[in-house]
Design an enzyme around this catalytic site. Structure first.
Site, PDB file in Angstrom:
ATOM      1  N   GLY A 290      19.386  78.295  89.878  1.00  0.00           N
ATOM      2  CA  GLY A 290      18.916  78.474  88.511  1.00  0.00           C
ATOM      3  C   GLY A 290      18.606  79.908  88.124  1.00  0.00           C
ATOM      4  O   GLY A 290      18.758  80.292  86.961  1.00  0.00           O
TER       5      GLY A 290
ATOM      6  N   THR B 285      24.436  73.409  86.807  1.00  0.00           N
ATOM      7  CA  THR B 285      23.735  73.072  88.047  1.00  0.00           C
ATOM      8  C   THR B 285      23.930  74.261  88.997  1.00  0.00           C
ATOM      9  O   THR B 285      24.801  75.093  88.777  1.00  0.00           O
ATOM     10  CB  THR B 285      24.311  71.792  88.684  1.00  0.00           C
ATOM     11  OG1 THR B 285      25.695  71.994  88.976  1.00  0.00           O
ATOM     12  CG2 THR B 285      24.170  70.588  87.765  1.00  0.00           C
ATOM     13  N   GLY B 286      23.137  74.304  90.045  1.00  0.00           N
ATOM     14  CA  GLY B 286      23.273  75.406  91.007  1.00  0.00           C
ATOM     15  C   GLY B 286      22.018  76.264  91.034  1.00  0.00           C
ATOM     16  O   GLY B 286      20.933  75.805  90.659  1.00  0.00           O
TER      17      GLY B 286
ATOM     18  N   GLY C   9      13.035  76.522  87.447  1.00  0.00           N
ATOM     19  CA  GLY C   9      14.426  76.971  87.444  1.00  0.00           C
ATOM     20  C   GLY C   9      14.984  77.060  86.034  1.00  0.00           C
ATOM     21  O   GLY C   9      14.247  77.186  85.045  1.00  0.00           O
TER      22      GLY C   9
ATOM     23  N   THR D   7      21.236  69.186  90.843  1.00  0.00           N
ATOM     24  CA  THR D   7      20.656  68.905  89.526  1.00  0.00           C
ATOM     25  C   THR D   7      21.646  67.958  88.878  1.00  0.00           C
ATOM     26  O   THR D   7      22.755  67.800  89.368  1.00  0.00           O
ATOM     27  CB  THR D   7      20.615  70.244  88.727  1.00  0.00           C
ATOM     28  OG1 THR D   7      19.701  71.132  89.331  1.00  0.00           O
ATOM     29  CG2 THR D   7      20.261  70.063  87.266  1.00  0.00           C
TER      30      THR D   7
END
Ligand code: GLY
Length: 349
Positions: free
Chosen positions: A254, A251-252, A230, A200
């Protein structure tokens, strides 16, 4: 990879669409203030912080600067986690999520599961400015974007289609899809298939007046169930700001942020007096404590399954990144130069 002629035409049409739509909903510039500006982003956001800084130094609104910054990555077909070239859902369709927040007005807007739109963050800004809503999803979001003059573009690039097809052909040995011989599979496909893409881009900007703006934009988890949303378009989860305190985004994976409203918690931590770094680490501990209660969010060894990364900037210009597991970096522009910096992690690998 050699870009075929049709693709080159498509990309130049895309670039034209990109330039036209970024102006929709942008504020006029104002005189530059005396504060030191800061822009922070995820590791894929070096061009984003450079562009955002260029704009705030010319007096652009901090949210507009953030949106133009991430637009470079939204239009980059090589970034498989955002916009054009993003990896699709399990049906091979690219669905995007994006949100924005604007410090001076405490405005926020977002779109989720939107298809065929190159710059969903700019559409999220229109949700904020030209509707009474905060979040519009799916077909309604696409119709809203079209109404405001955003053109439709095909977001599934040839490279992303090939990666998706290989995923589909190899995911279940008992179904009827058959992959080609392994030695014929291009290296970029094998590379892209591990690990699963959760990337993201987030960008938070503090301008020369001390005002904040932020955005998070993504193509979401690769191979997601169609319609899965997400954290990125959820205000408080994938991003949050309070113009008196600071801004944060993530980010990562969600779901970990949806279960904790992590970005809002980070801003609340800063409001209580924590530094951006301590506020991030506090929230990483909260996520681990809460989410390892659920077996599906634990690895076999009991540790948390999945990682999240955070980026935060305080009203007074301090910034930090942080993650649950190590290896992450963040992009920063401090007004003098742009660079990637390593970020601290809560846990060892
Ligand atoms: N953090 C992006 C997503 O989970 O969709």
């Amino acid at each position: 990879m050699e870009i075929p002629m049709s693709r080159r035409h498509f990309l130049s049409a895309t670039a034209a669409a990109s330039l036209g739509t970024l102006a929709i909903g942008a504020e006029p510039t104002r005189p530059v203030g005396g504060r030191r500006p800061i822009a922070v982003s995820s590791a894929n956001g070096l061009p984003a912080v450079e562009r955002a800084m260029e704009l705030v130094k010319k007096g652009h609104d901090p949210l507009d600067a953030a949106i133009e910054g991430v637009a470079i990555v939204e239009a980059d077909p090589k970034d498989h986690s955002v916009g054009l070239g993003g990896l699709p859902n399990e049906d091979g369709v690219v669905e995007l999520d994006a949100a924005v927040m604007h410090g001076p007005t405490h405005g926020g807007g977002s779109v989720a599961s939107i298809r065929n739109i190159l710059h969903p963050a700019a559409v999220a800004r229109m949700v904020m400015k030209r509707s009474r809503h905060c979040l519009i999803v799916g077909e309604g979001a696409l119709r809203f974007a079209r109404a405001h003059g955003f053109p439709e573009v095909e977001l599934l690039t040839e490279e992303a289609r090939q990666i998706w097809l290989h995923w589909k052909e190899t995911r279940d040995a008992n179904d009827d899809w058959l992959p080609p011989p392994d030695e014929t599979v291009a290296a970029f496909i094998k590379q892209a298939l591990k690990p699963r893409v959760t990337g993201t881009i987030h960008c938070s900007v503090l301008d020369t007046h001390g005002d904040l703006g932020c955005t998070t934009t993504t193509s979401g988890l690769s191979w997601k169930i169609p319609g899965r949303v997400g954290d990125s378009p959820i205000l408080g989860a994938g991003l949050f700001l309070d113009n008196e305190v600071g801004s944060a985004g993530s980010t990562g994976v969600g779901e970990l942020n949806l279960l904790n409203l992590s970005s809002a918690l980070i801003v609340e931590g800063m409001r209580r007096g924590l530094s951006p770094k301590d506020a991030i680490m506090d929230v990483c501990k909260t996520i681990v404590r809460r989410c390892t209660k659920d077996p599906k969010r634990r690895q076999k060894d009991g540790r948390l399954a999945g990682n999240v990364l955070f980026y935060a900037v305080s009203k007074d210009g301090k910034y930090a990144g942080g993650s649950i597991y190590p290896g992450a970096r963040m992009a920063v522009h401090d007004g003098d130069s742009a660079r990637l910096e390593p970020v601290d992690a809560l846990l060892d690998r």
